[in-house]
Design a protein around this motif. Sequence first.
Motif, mmCIF file in Angstrom:
data_model
loop_
_atom_site.group_PDB
_atom_site.id
_atom_site.type_symbol
_atom_site.label_atom_id
_atom_site.label_comp_id
_atom_site.label_asym_id
_atom_site.label_seq_id
_atom_site.Cartn_x
_atom_site.Cartn_y
_atom_site.Cartn_z
ATOM 1 N N VAL A 124 0.855 -1.184 0.000
ATOM 2 C CA VAL A 124 0.000 0.000 0.000
ATOM 3 C C VAL A 124 0.892 1.235 0.000
ATOM 4 O O VAL A 124 2.019 1.218 0.508
ATOM 5 C CB VAL A 124 -0.950 0.012 1.209
ATOM 6 C CG1 VAL A 124 -1.942 -1.126 1.102
ATOM 7 C CG2 VAL A 124 -0.181 -0.089 2.520
ATOM 8 N N THR A 146 -6.333 2.721 1.266
ATOM 9 C CA THR A 146 -7.067 2.362 2.466
ATOM 10 C C THR A 146 -8.553 2.506 2.182
ATOM 11 O O THR A 146 -8.944 3.188 1.227
ATOM 12 C CB THR A 146 -6.665 3.259 3.655
ATOM 13 O OG1 THR A 146 -7.441 2.913 4.803
ATOM 14 C CG2 THR A 146 -6.915 4.730 3.343
ATOM 15 N N ALA A 176 -8.730 8.551 -0.215
ATOM 16 C CA ALA A 176 -8.563 7.102 -0.061
ATOM 17 C C ALA A 176 -9.073 6.393 -1.306
ATOM 18 O O ALA A 176 -10.120 6.756 -1.847
ATOM 19 C CB ALA A 176 -9.325 6.604 1.168
ATOM 20 N N GLY A 182 -7.334 -2.994 2.360
ATOM 21 C CA GLY A 182 -6.284 -2.124 2.878
ATOM 22 C C GLY A 182 -6.424 -1.917 4.368
ATOM 23 O O GLY A 182 -7.406 -2.335 4.991
ATOM 24 N N PRO A 183 -5.458 -1.261 4.994
ATOM 25 C CA PRO A 183 -5.490 -1.042 6.437
ATOM 26 C C PRO A 183 -6.719 -0.243 6.869
ATOM 27 O O PRO A 183 -7.190 0.633 6.146
ATOM 28 C CB PRO A 183 -4.202 -0.247 6.699
ATOM 29 C CG PRO A 183 -3.332 -0.508 5.521
ATOM 30 C CD PRO A 183 -4.245 -0.700 4.362
ATOM 31 N N ASP A 184 -7.223 -0.547 8.058
ATOM 32 C CA ASP A 184 -8.371 0.160 8.621
ATOM 33 C C ASP A 184 -7.881 1.405 9.353
ATOM 34 O O ASP A 184 -7.399 1.316 10.482
ATOM 35 C CB ASP A 184 -9.138 -0.754 9.584
ATOM 36 C CG ASP A 184 -10.216 -0.013 10.364
ATOM 37 O OD1 ASP A 184 -10.649 1.063 9.904
ATOM 38 O OD2 ASP A 184 -10.633 -0.527 11.420
ATOM 39 N N PHE A 185 -8.023 2.559 8.719
ATOM 40 C CA PHE A 185 -7.621 3.829 9.317
ATOM 41 C C PHE A 185 -8.824 4.582 9.890
ATOM 42 O O PHE A 185 -8.754 5.792 10.107
ATOM 43 C CB PHE A 185 -6.907 4.701 8.287
ATOM 44 C CG PHE A 185 -5.585 4.158 7.813
ATOM 45 C CD1 PHE A 185 -4.867 3.236 8.574
ATOM 46 C CD2 PHE A 185 -5.042 4.562 6.603
ATOM 47 C CE1 PHE A 185 -3.645 2.742 8.139
ATOM 48 C CE2 PHE A 185 -3.823 4.077 6.158
ATOM 49 C CZ PHE A 185 -3.126 3.158 6.918
#
Length: 481
Positions: A124, A146, A176, A182-185
């Motif tokens: 990513v 993300t 985004a 993808g990462p959980d932001f």
Amino acid sequence: MPRSLRSPAPWTRYSHIFGAFALASSLAACSDDGGGADEANCEGETTAGGSDESSTDESGSGESEVGETGTETDTGTVAPEHYEVAFDVVDLAPDDVEIAEDFYLGGYGLYTARGPAEGTHDGVYARTMAVGYGEDDGLIVTVVDTVGFGNQWTREIRAAAAAATGLSPEQLIVSATHTHSGPDFQGLWGGVPEVYRERVISAIAASMAAAWAARVPARLEVASTTADNRNRRGWEFTDETLVALQAFSLEDDSRLGLTTIFAAHPVILDDDNLLISRDFCGYTVDALEDELGAPALFINGVQGDVSPKVADGDYADDFERAEAYGGHVAERTLAILSEAEEVGVSFHRDYSDFTIPVENENFLFASQAGILDFDFETDADGVSVQTQTAYFRLGDNQVQLIAFPGESLTRNGLAVKEVMSAPHQAIMGLSGDALGYFVPSDEWMTGLNDSYEESVSMSMSAGDTARDVMIELIAADPWSG
């Protein structure tokens, strides 16, 4: 081997070693160290707050101030003769230690129900494009792989980037791609380790600062076409427009980079995938960069109720399906680049804060439980969230862009675009914030797609409110209509 597994491109930086150093260097350049730095250009606002008012740029970006390119205006300001553009790419891939510390992917299911990530399929990134217009006007947009950002993240990123560049947070867009692998932001699905959070925030702000500092005299070109997608709420139409904005150095005519804006949910990889991936967006970017030899950004558009339309084929797995669709978007982009028209040197921007009621019980519960990376406000009228939108026009009404702080449904987004008059126009989805779905009130709880989008919306009025604020900003543009 799928192209998303290729080695990072040669222009890619690594956040483990780049983020904190570059940001610290940028901030140092703005310190009072006797080195002659322009203090006024280093102050930059550090919060994204404000009242529900628009804030049209008064520094010479509107035509009433700018006048003809290269000439002196009534205010004595000389309009720039060219844009200044640069790109930056930072690898945000977590290491094995970070992944092992309750690292969750965002987009599917309830809190932690999907289970933590098990590794990385493809990395990513944060990809940045900076467009300067004169010494201190312009915009920076960074898009990250993300599902979306909580406003605690975006406010911190914009504040750090503003301090490092001297720009206003109004000129800084954090977007985004909305990949569901993808990462959980946002904290909705379990979040990411704090050490990774801090590294990512620093690296994104540093990428914005690096791109702004690296600007060179450039020519912008734009082209538009369409690509395949489909509406998942039963409408027979979507926003299928694809806009490509590319930049070339005026010194040697080398390609500096490209930004593609197109609408489709990155959900080809299903909820059983536990490997970090950019979904089709990564394949699109990789194909463009491989072909063009320069950085490429993919920004999602009016994608709230829009899904990929993958061509029929015998695919071994979902990764091959994602590669096929990503390749389709890349091919549609490449096909129009030779026909792109030069963008005139003219720039207008506007901005507005606005407030949305938070009436969704799930969001309220998650906020009270302390698992959301969002700041809500509570007063006598209830719970609300403050957000913002930013509007930009490039050229003599050639390109119109507006940032949408979440997932706009098709009919909501198209209503905004109806008041645009430029031949090349785009809504940048999930840009500035990621506040769930924005549903037109006349479509609310009508049973379309089993009313799924309504279940992940802040409130019934969110869609109409955002639409009306954006229409007002566009209408205030001297070129409007």
